[in-house]
Design a protein around this motif. Structure first.
Motif, PDB file in Angstrom:
ATOM      1  N   LEU A  27     -47.731  -0.866  46.321  1.00  0.00           N
ATOM      2  CA  LEU A  27     -46.351  -0.702  46.785  1.00  0.00           C
ATOM      3  C   LEU A  27     -45.468  -1.823  46.238  1.00  0.00           C
ATOM      4  CD1 LEU A  27     -47.081   0.325  50.473  1.00  0.00           C
ATOM      5  CD2 LEU A  27     -45.898   1.751  48.786  1.00  0.00           C
ATOM      6  N   ALA A  28     -45.957  -3.054  46.297  1.00  0.00           N
ATOM      7  CA  ALA A  28     -45.161  -4.193  45.850  1.00  0.00           C
ATOM      8  C   ALA A  28     -45.045  -4.242  44.326  1.00  0.00           C
ATOM      9  CB  ALA A  28     -45.770  -5.495  46.375  1.00  0.00           C
ATOM     10  N   SER A  29     -46.154  -4.069  43.631  1.00  0.00           N
ATOM     11  CA  SER A  29     -46.137  -4.228  42.175  1.00  0.00           C
ATOM     12  C   SER A  29     -45.416  -3.080  41.471  1.00  0.00           C
ATOM     13  CB  SER A  29     -47.557  -4.372  41.624  1.00  0.00           C
ATOM     14  OG  SER A  29     -48.283  -3.168  41.790  1.00  0.00           O
ATOM     15  N   ARG A  30     -45.486  -1.895  42.021  1.00  0.00           N
ATOM     16  CA  ARG A  30     -44.834  -0.733  41.407  1.00  0.00           C
ATOM     17  C   ARG A  30     -43.439  -0.479  41.972  1.00  0.00           C
ATOM     18  NH1 ARG A  30     -47.953   2.553  38.215  1.00  0.00           N
ATOM     19  NH2 ARG A  30     -49.812   1.426  37.610  1.00  0.00           N
ATOM     20  N   ARG A  31     -43.053  -1.294  42.967  1.00  0.00           N
ATOM     21  CA  ARG A  31     -41.735  -1.208  43.598  1.00  0.00           C
ATOM     22  C   ARG A  31     -41.433   0.208  44.096  1.00  0.00           C
ATOM     23  NH1 ARG A  31     -37.351  -4.251  40.292  1.00  0.00           N
ATOM     24  NH2 ARG A  31     -36.249  -3.695  42.170  1.00  0.00           N
ATOM     25  N   VAL A  32     -42.388   0.751  44.853  1.00  0.00           N
ATOM     26  CA  VAL A  32     -42.212   2.038  45.513  1.00  0.00           C
ATOM     27  C   VAL A  32     -42.358   1.822  47.010  1.00  0.00           C
ATOM     28  CG1 VAL A  32     -42.977   3.418  43.524  1.00  0.00           C
ATOM     29  CG2 VAL A  32     -44.658   2.666  45.216  1.00  0.00           C
ATOM     30  N   ASN A  33     -41.885   2.778  47.789  1.00  0.00           N
ATOM     31  CA  ASN A  33     -41.903   2.629  49.245  1.00  0.00           C
ATOM     32  C   ASN A  33     -42.981   3.452  49.929  1.00  0.00           C
ATOM     33  OD1 ASN A  33     -39.654   0.893  49.222  1.00  0.00           O
ATOM     34  ND2 ASN A  33     -38.335   2.669  48.930  1.00  0.00           N
ATOM     35  N   GLN A  34     -43.616   4.341  49.198  1.00  0.00           N
ATOM     36  CA  GLN A  34     -44.639   5.192  49.777  1.00  0.00           C
ATOM     37  C   GLN A  34     -45.622   5.641  48.710  1.00  0.00           C
ATOM     38  OE1 GLN A  34     -41.133   6.325  50.298  1.00  0.00           O
ATOM     39  NE2 GLN A  34     -41.304   6.751  48.136  1.00  0.00           N
ATOM     40  N   LEU A  35     -46.844   5.908  49.154  1.00  0.00           N
ATOM     41  CA  LEU A  35     -47.894   6.391  48.262  1.00  0.00           C
ATOM     42  C   LEU A  35     -48.568   7.598  48.887  1.00  0.00           C
ATOM     43  CD1 LEU A  35     -49.655   2.969  47.572  1.00  0.00           C
ATOM     44  CD2 LEU A  35     -48.193   4.206  45.964  1.00  0.00           C
ATOM     45  N   PRO A  36     -48.653   8.717  48.164  1.00  0.00           N
ATOM     46  CA  PRO A  36     -49.469   9.819  48.665  1.00  0.00           C
ATOM     47  C   PRO A  36     -50.925   9.351  48.748  1.00  0.00           C
ATOM     48  CG  PRO A  36     -48.003  10.561  46.910  1.00  0.00           C
ATOM     49  CD  PRO A  36     -47.945   9.056  46.936  1.00  0.00           C
ATOM     50  N   VAL A  37     -51.623   9.802  49.774  1.00  0.00           N
ATOM     51  CA  VAL A  37     -53.017   9.413  49.989  1.00  0.00           C
ATOM     52  C   VAL A  37     -53.896  10.623  49.696  1.00  0.00           C
ATOM     53  CG1 VAL A  37     -54.706   8.540  51.643  1.00  0.00           C
ATOM     54  CG2 VAL A  37     -52.334   7.743  51.754  1.00  0.00           C
ATOM     55  N   LEU A  38     -54.901  10.396  48.855  1.00  0.00           N
ATOM     56  CA  LEU A  38     -55.801  11.466  48.449  1.00  0.00           C
ATOM     57  C   LEU A  38     -57.217  11.201  48.945  1.00  0.00           C
ATOM     58  CD1 LEU A  38     -54.695  11.780  44.695  1.00  0.00           C
ATOM     59  CD2 LEU A  38     -53.834  13.075  46.654  1.00  0.00           C
ATOM     60  N   ALA A  39     -57.954  12.287  49.167  1.00  0.00           N
ATOM     61  CA  ALA A  39     -59.400  12.237  49.365  1.00  0.00           C
ATOM     62  C   ALA A  39     -59.939  13.046  48.195  1.00  0.00           C
ATOM     63  CB  ALA A  39     -59.814  12.840  50.695  1.00  0.00           C
ATOM     64  N   GLY A  40     -60.403  12.353  47.173  1.00  0.00           N
ATOM     65  CA  GLY A  40     -60.717  13.030  45.912  1.00  0.00           C
ATOM     66  C   GLY A  40     -59.398  13.413  45.260  1.00  0.00           C
ATOM     67  N   ASP A  41     -59.169  14.729  45.112  1.00  0.00           N
ATOM     68  CA  ASP A  41     -57.887  15.175  44.570  1.00  0.00           C
ATOM     69  C   ASP A  41     -57.065  15.942  45.605  1.00  0.00           C
ATOM     70  OD1 ASP A  41     -59.442  17.444  44.672  1.00  0.00           O
ATOM     71  OD2 ASP A  41     -58.970  18.122  42.648  1.00  0.00           O
ATOM     72  N   ARG A  42     -57.495  15.890  46.865  1.00  0.00           N
ATOM     73  CA  ARG A  42     -56.804  16.610  47.952  1.00  0.00           C
ATOM     74  C   ARG A  42     -55.888  15.662  48.720  1.00  0.00           C
ATOM     75  NH1 ARG A  42     -58.370  17.495  53.340  1.00  0.00           N
ATOM     76  NH2 ARG A  42     -60.257  16.341  52.905  1.00  0.00           N
ATOM     77  N   LEU A  43     -54.619  16.071  48.901  1.00  0.00           N
ATOM     78  CA  LEU A  43     -53.657  15.274  49.657  1.00  0.00           C
ATOM     79  C   LEU A  43     -54.041  15.272  51.132  1.00  0.00           C
ATOM     80  CD1 LEU A  43     -50.891  13.750  49.584  1.00  0.00           C
ATOM     81  CD2 LEU A  43     -49.859  15.937  50.220  1.00  0.00           C
ATOM     82  N   VAL A  44     -54.167  14.067  51.712  1.00  0.00           N
ATOM     83  CA  VAL A  44     -54.545  13.956  53.126  1.00  0.00           C
ATOM     84  C   VAL A  44     -53.545  13.161  53.950  1.00  0.00           C
ATOM     85  CG1 VAL A  44     -57.019  14.296  52.719  1.00  0.00           C
ATOM     86  CG2 VAL A  44     -56.052  11.969  52.683  1.00  0.00           C
ATOM     87  N   GLY A  45     -52.540  12.581  53.296  1.00  0.00           N
ATOM     88  CA  GLY A  45     -51.555  11.805  54.038  1.00  0.00           C
ATOM     89  C   GLY A  45     -50.624  11.056  53.109  1.00  0.00           C
TER      90      GLY A  45
END
Length: 184
Positions: A27-45
């Motif tokens: 978040l800090a190094s890429r200067r973004v405010n949110q990250l999609p969370v994956l389990a493998g390639d499936r979005l989980v949060g």
């Protein structure tokens, strides 16, 4: 206008079992405010700076008492993320997505192509779309923007940005000099 035309493609993601420290660093190094969370390639949060802040401040006293040798940042992302995240499809109408973000008070929506994460739509992406539309209106003889008409473009990473615009200029116009990085 479709979401796919304005989203940020190939968003930076984190895995559910990664440590929160890794998400915070991204978040800090890429200067973004949110990250999609994956389990493998499936979005989980999704995990946001706010999720991490709340975990640190809410769990810190209890955590330090029970786990003196461990940091909250060593928890797994899945313990801190927001599960059951709202999403939009790449082919969805941009106005519909913007209304959803406003109604639900969201700063970003993961963008899916069926069940595959293909992008993220952020408030910044919506601002670029608005500026582009207003600039086009202005060029067509409408009133459009009154402040110099910045043009919109997408860079090689698929991220929307503004030609002729700088955050420093905005900060100075808003009277925010001396704030942020490098301020003494």
């Amino acid at each position: 206008m479709r979401v796919r035309d304005w989203m940020t493609r190939n968003p930076i993601t984190v895995q559910a079992r990664d440590p929160v420290r890794q998400a915070a660093t991204l978040l800090a190094s890429r200067r973004v405010n949110q990250l999609p969370v994956l389990a493998g390639d499936r979005l989980v949060g999704i995990i946001t700076e706010r999720d991490i802040r709340e975990a640190v401040f809410c769990l810190l006293p209890e955590w330090n008492y029970e786990h003196r040798e461990t940091s909250v940042l060593d928890l797994r992302v899945e313990a801190v993320m927001t599960p059951h995240v709202l999403v939009v499809q790449a082919q969805d109408d941009l106005v519909r997505a913007a209304r959803l973000m406003r109604r639900e008070r969201l700063n970003a929506l993961p963008v899916m192509d069926r069940h595959r994460l293909v992008g993220i739509l952020t408030g910044s992406d919506l601002a670029v779309a608005l500026i582009s539309l207003l600039s086009a209106e202005r060029q067509a003889g409408g009133e459009g923007l009154r402040d110099g008409g910045f043009g919109a473009r997408h860079d090689s990473r698929g991220e929307a940005s503004l030609e002729g615009a700088s955050s420093a200029g905005y900060a100075e116009e808003a009277g925010c000099t001396g704030l942020g990085r490098g301020a003494s």
